[in-house]
Design a protein around this motif. Structure first.
Motif, mmCIF file in Angstrom:
data_model
loop_
_atom_site.group_PDB
_atom_site.id
_atom_site.type_symbol
_atom_site.label_atom_id
_atom_site.label_comp_id
_atom_site.label_asym_id
_atom_site.label_seq_id
_atom_site.Cartn_x
_atom_site.Cartn_y
_atom_site.Cartn_z
ATOM 1 N N THR A 84 38.206 11.490 -12.855
ATOM 2 C CA THR A 84 38.399 11.238 -11.432
ATOM 3 C C THR A 84 37.195 10.546 -10.823
ATOM 4 O O THR A 84 37.265 9.980 -9.740
ATOM 5 C CB THR A 84 38.677 12.552 -10.686
ATOM 6 N N SER A 85 36.054 10.584 -11.527
ATOM 7 C CA SER A 85 34.849 9.895 -11.068
ATOM 8 C C SER A 85 33.925 9.678 -12.254
ATOM 9 O O SER A 85 33.716 10.585 -13.064
ATOM 10 C CB SER A 85 34.127 10.716 -9.994
ATOM 11 N N LEU A 86 33.380 8.468 -12.362
ATOM 12 C CA LEU A 86 32.401 8.154 -13.402
ATOM 13 C C LEU A 86 31.348 7.249 -12.789
ATOM 14 O O LEU A 86 31.672 6.178 -12.266
ATOM 15 C CB LEU A 86 33.062 7.465 -14.596
ATOM 16 N N ASN A 87 30.085 7.676 -12.840
ATOM 17 C CA ASN A 87 28.996 6.920 -12.243
ATOM 18 C C ASN A 87 27.853 6.775 -13.230
ATOM 19 O O ASN A 87 27.558 7.698 -13.996
ATOM 20 C CB ASN A 87 28.484 7.615 -10.976
ATOM 21 N N VAL A 88 27.216 5.602 -13.210
ATOM 22 C CA VAL A 88 26.096 5.321 -14.108
ATOM 23 C C VAL A 88 24.905 4.856 -13.276
ATOM 24 O O VAL A 88 25.059 4.074 -12.321
ATOM 25 C CB VAL A 88 26.474 4.251 -15.148
ATOM 26 N N TYR A 89 23.718 5.324 -13.652
ATOM 27 C CA TYR A 89 22.473 4.973 -12.978
ATOM 28 C C TYR A 89 21.465 4.518 -14.034
ATOM 29 O O TYR A 89 21.442 5.041 -15.152
ATOM 30 C CB TYR A 89 21.902 6.176 -12.227
ATOM 31 N N LEU A 90 20.625 3.549 -13.672
ATOM 32 C CA LEU A 90 19.576 3.070 -14.571
ATOM 33 C C LEU A 90 18.219 3.152 -13.886
ATOM 34 O O LEU A 90 18.115 3.028 -12.658
ATOM 35 C CB LEU A 90 19.844 1.629 -15.003
ATOM 36 N N GLY A 91 17.202 3.339 -14.689
ATOM 37 C CA GLY A 91 15.842 3.371 -14.183
ATOM 38 C C GLY A 91 14.869 3.285 -15.347
ATOM 39 O O GLY A 91 15.263 3.067 -16.495
ATOM 40 N N THR A 92 13.600 3.439 -15.047
ATOM 41 C CA THR A 92 12.584 3.434 -16.098
ATOM 42 C C THR A 92 11.649 4.623 -15.912
ATOM 43 O O THR A 92 11.537 5.184 -14.816
ATOM 44 C CB THR A 92 11.764 2.134 -16.100
ATOM 45 N N THR A 93 10.975 4.988 -16.986
ATOM 46 C CA THR A 93 10.038 6.106 -16.939
ATOM 47 C C THR A 93 8.972 5.914 -18.012
ATOM 48 O O THR A 93 9.222 5.284 -19.049
ATOM 49 C CB THR A 93 10.765 7.448 -17.171
ATOM 50 N N SER A 94 7.803 6.469 -17.755
ATOM 51 C CA SER A 94 6.752 6.478 -18.774
ATOM 52 C C SER A 94 6.931 7.659 -19.730
ATOM 53 O O SER A 94 6.324 7.691 -20.805
ATOM 54 C CB SER A 94 5.374 6.546 -18.116
ATOM 55 N N ALA A 95 7.754 8.612 -19.339
ATOM 56 C CA ALA A 95 8.009 9.781 -20.193
ATOM 57 C C ALA A 95 8.774 9.359 -21.443
ATOM 58 O O ALA A 95 9.655 8.494 -21.386
ATOM 59 C CB ALA A 95 8.795 10.832 -19.430
ATOM 60 N N GLU A 96 8.446 9.968 -22.556
ATOM 61 C CA GLU A 96 9.123 9.669 -23.809
ATOM 62 C C GLU A 96 10.218 10.675 -24.136
ATOM 63 O O GLU A 96 11.050 10.430 -25.012
ATOM 64 C CB GLU A 96 8.097 9.629 -24.952
ATOM 65 N N HIS A 115 30.117 2.378 -10.440
ATOM 66 C CA HIS A 115 30.924 3.416 -9.811
ATOM 67 C C HIS A 115 32.367 3.181 -10.225
ATOM 68 O O HIS A 115 32.964 2.164 -9.885
ATOM 69 C CB HIS A 115 30.792 3.383 -8.295
ATOM 70 N N GLY A 116 32.915 4.111 -10.989
ATOM 71 C CA GLY A 116 34.223 3.883 -11.588
ATOM 72 C C GLY A 116 35.399 4.438 -10.835
ATOM 73 O O GLY A 116 36.521 4.033 -11.089
ATOM 74 N N GLY A 117 35.166 5.411 -9.908
ATOM 75 C CA GLY A 117 36.321 6.027 -9.288
ATOM 76 C C GLY A 117 37.206 6.652 -10.355
ATOM 77 O O GLY A 117 36.738 7.267 -11.302
ATOM 78 N N THR A 151 33.294 13.556 -13.291
ATOM 79 C CA THR A 151 34.176 14.651 -12.917
ATOM 80 C C THR A 151 35.568 14.333 -13.441
ATOM 81 O O THR A 151 35.946 13.164 -13.569
ATOM 82 C CB THR A 151 34.244 14.860 -11.394
ATOM 83 N N ALA A 152 36.323 15.365 -13.756
ATOM 84 C CA ALA A 152 37.664 15.177 -14.299
ATOM 85 C C ALA A 152 38.527 16.362 -13.907
ATOM 86 O O ALA A 152 38.028 17.465 -13.660
ATOM 87 C CB ALA A 152 37.621 15.030 -15.813
#
Length: 230
Positions: A84-96, A115-117, A151-152
């Motif tokens: 019922t909902s699928l969302n993706v986020y991108l970013g960067t980090t120094s953490a391994e 954002h997939g709805g 969510t589903a």
């Protein structure tokens, strides 16, 4: 409804480093060659209705900067699964890796890229494409963070993802059948408990090499010091 596409692997061109493939103005990087199939918590666990997962992919394994326009996870099952909902986020980090069960990378450090709805996931075994809403520029000076919320209305016992065992806990996730907030990245706090895992999903990243690098980059994380109250 977003359209998801299964495609075969791109042809490998001579002279490219291992893990890199090029075709039609795109270069693809594959991270992970493991063949473990399981209900791992990432990119999301279809055995639970609500889930959030964060994954760290090392810059050393990506090996390039550029505009990402598609992410691919490897589906080890041919069974379709409706969300019922699928969302993706991108970013960067120094953490391994994730050093504790509360070391989330919060949404303020991430950009929403998909954002997939209501979407139907799967339907064939192989690389499963998530085309980003707009290309996102990655600089390989830091590690890549991929976060997925889902969510589903139901759960599945037949949909699996293929993963590779990482050297450390590069996955942090949480999941629940009844609490919808488990599928909402904005509900994470410094005390939110999750589960750490070294089961890193196999990932293919598609870079659009026909696009030039930006001349103005988005601001990085701000660091404050020497602040006193009056």
């Amino acid at each position: 409804m977003k359209k998801f596409i299964f495609v075969s692997l791109f042809l490998v061109f001579a002279g490219l480093p291992a893990g890199l493939m090029a075709q039609d103005g795109h270069t693809s990087v594959i991270i992970g060659t493991g063949v473990s199939d399981s209900y791992n918590g990432a990119p999301f666990n279809v055995y639970y209705r609500n889930s959030t997962a964060e994954m760290i992919y090392p810059a050393s394994q990506i090996g390039m900067s550029g505009w990402i326009d598609t992410l691919w996870f490897y589906s080890a099952s041919s069974s379709p699964f409706p969300c019922t909902s699928l969302n993706v986020y991108l970013g960067t980090t120094s953490a391994e890796s994730f050093t504790s069960t509360t070391s989330w990378i919060f949404v303020g450090q991430l950009d929403p890229v998909f954002h997939g709805g209501t979407v139907s996931i799967g339907g064939a075994t192989g690389w499963y494409a998530i085309p980003l809403d707009a290309p996102w520029y990655y600089m390989d000076s830091e590690n890549l963070v991929v976060a997925v919320t889902k969510t589903a209305g139901d759960y599945s016992t037949s949909s699996l993802w293929r993963s590779t065992t990482a050297a450390s806990n590069q996955v942090l996730y949480r999941q629940d059948d009844d609490i919808a907030g488990y599928g909402d990245i904005y509900s994470l706090t410094a005390t939110t408990q999750g589960t750490c895992s070294a089961g890193l999903p196999n990932l293919k990243i598609s870079f659009n090499t026909s696009m030039e690098a930006p001349t103005c980059f988005r601001p990085g994380r701000l660091v404050f010091s020497g602040i006193t109250s009056h």
